[in-house]
Scaffold this motif. Structure first.
Motif, PDB file in Angstrom:
ATOM      1  N   PHE A 154      49.162  25.668  -6.634  1.00 43.64           N
ATOM      2  CA  PHE A 154      47.727  25.502  -6.381  1.00 43.64           C
ATOM      3  C   PHE A 154      47.295  24.037  -6.463  1.00 43.64           C
ATOM      4  O   PHE A 154      46.566  23.539  -5.594  1.00 43.64           O
ATOM      5  N   THR A 155      47.746  23.345  -7.505  1.00 45.22           N
ATOM      6  CA  THR A 155      47.325  21.944  -7.690  1.00 45.22           C
ATOM      7  C   THR A 155      47.775  21.075  -6.526  1.00 45.22           C
ATOM      8  O   THR A 155      47.003  20.255  -6.004  1.00 45.22           O
ATOM      9  N   GLY A 156      49.020  21.260  -6.094  1.00 43.30           N
ATOM     10  CA  GLY A 156      49.511  20.469  -4.969  1.00 43.30           C
ATOM     11  C   GLY A 156      48.746  20.746  -3.692  1.00 43.30           C
ATOM     12  O   GLY A 156      48.442  19.824  -2.916  1.00 43.30           O
ATOM     13  N   ILE A 157      48.419  22.004  -3.438  1.00 42.04           N
ATOM     14  CA  ILE A 157      47.649  22.354  -2.243  1.00 42.04           C
ATOM     15  C   ILE A 157      46.268  21.709  -2.300  1.00 42.04           C
ATOM     16  O   ILE A 157      45.774  21.157  -1.304  1.00 42.04           O
ATOM     17  N   ALA A 158      45.649  21.743  -3.489  1.00 38.95           N
ATOM     18  CA  ALA A 158      44.318  21.163  -3.641  1.00 38.95           C
ATOM     19  C   ALA A 158      44.337  19.657  -3.412  1.00 38.95           C
ATOM     20  O   ALA A 158      43.376  19.092  -2.858  1.00 38.95           O
ATOM     21  N   GLU A 159      45.415  18.995  -3.824  1.00 39.80           N
ATOM     22  CA  GLU A 159      45.503  17.545  -3.648  1.00 39.80           C
ATOM     23  C   GLU A 159      45.823  17.157  -2.215  1.00 39.80           C
ATOM     24  O   GLU A 159      45.498  16.045  -1.777  1.00 39.80           O
ATOM     25  N   THR A 160      46.447  18.046  -1.462  1.00 41.27           N
ATOM     26  CA  THR A 160      46.879  17.736  -0.091  1.00 41.27           C
ATOM     27  C   THR A 160      45.748  17.872   0.918  1.00 41.27           C
ATOM     28  O   THR A 160      45.618  17.055   1.838  1.00 41.27           O
ATOM     29  N   LEU A 161      44.933  18.894   0.741  1.00 43.65           N
ATOM     30  CA  LEU A 161      43.928  19.228   1.761  1.00 43.65           C
ATOM     31  C   LEU A 161      42.616  18.479   1.541  1.00 43.65           C
ATOM     32  O   LEU A 161      42.284  18.069   0.414  1.00 43.65           O
ATOM     33  N   ASP A 162      41.858  18.353   2.630  1.00 44.77           N
ATOM     34  CA  ASP A 162      40.481  17.885   2.549  1.00 44.77           C
ATOM     35  C   ASP A 162      39.681  18.890   1.703  1.00 44.77           C
ATOM     36  O   ASP A 162      39.906  20.099   1.813  1.00 44.77           O
ATOM     37  N   PRO A 163      38.751  18.424   0.842  1.00 51.45           N
ATOM     38  CA  PRO A 163      38.032  19.353  -0.040  1.00 51.45           C
ATOM     39  C   PRO A 163      37.364  20.511   0.684  1.00 51.45           C
ATOM     40  O   PRO A 163      37.434  21.662   0.227  1.00 51.45           O
ATOM     41  N   HIS A 164      36.712  20.255   1.806  1.00 57.97           N
ATOM     42  CA  HIS A 164      36.041  21.336   2.535  1.00 57.97           C
ATOM     43  C   HIS A 164      37.068  22.308   3.120  1.00 57.97           C
ATOM     44  O   HIS A 164      36.864  23.537   3.090  1.00 57.97           O
TER      45      HIS A 164
END
Length: 266
Positions: A154-164
């Protein structure tokens, strides 16, 4: 009623009746013009009384129908059954202003409770609004199956993608997974970031089969996630997988927190 035939008006009426009687002999059944005045006044009084009675009956029937309608819709709102409010709104558009105002007030109440079911599980909300007394703190033992899940990486996905873009993906994931849980009579208790906590068999009892129901719901979630994962990968989004676990046992379930702010939980 006779008093309305006073002064010059009464004399004019008598003169006109005399003239008509002389021409057409209409007054042959009346010895004096005053008797005809009394007859007309009495007839007007009877007509007025009849109209008043008919109007009163109509008003009483209408109020009874309105009271029955309000009672029906309030009971529907207490059950969180919003379909009847939609039907009532459609009917009120063809009724009078009072009907429209009543339905508008009931619809406002229904929308407030509808919003409440988005903040807490509908089964818990239904339990809260259907009680005859205010909710109080208290727990009781219950045999339940508890479900936990979270997104791997989850953390890696959150850091990779644009927030929106990330919030859109997370919102779709949580919406799809929680819908399957609720369709299976489960209670969605918590969203903790990407994690979901849910349980079965309290406050809505589904019998001893609740663990099998929960397992089936978990398998359905994995199947649905596989479909979403393929769609996301085709859009160039990261691979999303979820870890899920189930446990059955006896817990304390009920209202926990403080008298002013509480929640239903385990």
């Amino acid at each position: 009623a006779i008093s309305v035939f006073s002064g010059q008006f009464k004399q004019t009426l008598v003169d006109e009746l005399n003239r008509v009687a002389e021409d057409g002999n209409l007054m042959r059944n009346y010895a004096e013009p005053n008797q005809l005045c009394k007859y007309i006044a009495m007839s007007m009084a009877i007509v007025s009384f009849t109209i008043s009675v008919v109007a009163a009956v109509h008003i009483i029937r209408r109020k009874r129908r309105m009271a029955a309608m309000v009672t029906k819709h309030i009971q529907s709102v207490a059950r969180l059954d919003f379909a009847s409010l939609e039907e009532g709104r459609a009917r009120s558009k063809t009724g009078d202003h009072m009907d429209f105002q009543i339905h508008a007030s009931l619809e406002e109440l229904g929308n407030g409770l509808r919003s409440l079911t988005k903040y807490t599980d509908p089964n818990v909300a239904r339990l809260a609004v259907s009680g005859r007394r205010p909710s109080t703190l208290g727990v009781a033992q219950a045999d339940v199956t508890v479900f936990f899940s979270d997104m791997a990486g989850f953390t890696g996905i959150a850091e990779t993608l644009d927030p929106h873009e990330f919030m859109d993906l997370l919102g779709t994931y949580l919406s799809e997974m929680s819908a399957i849980i609720m369709e299976s009579d489960g209670i969605v208790g918590e969203f903790i970031g990407d994690a979901i906590m849910a349980w079965w068999n309290v406050p809505k009892s589904i019998g001893r089969r609740h663990t099998c129901v929960a397992l089936h719901a978990a398998l359905r979630q994995q199947h649905r996630l596989a479909e979403l994962r393929d769609q996301w990968l085709r859009r160039g989004l990261p691979e999303v997988r979820a870890r899920m676990g189930l446990v059955r046992g006896r817990v304390l379930a009920g209202n926990i927190g403080s008298p002013e702010r509480m929640k239903y939980g385990l």
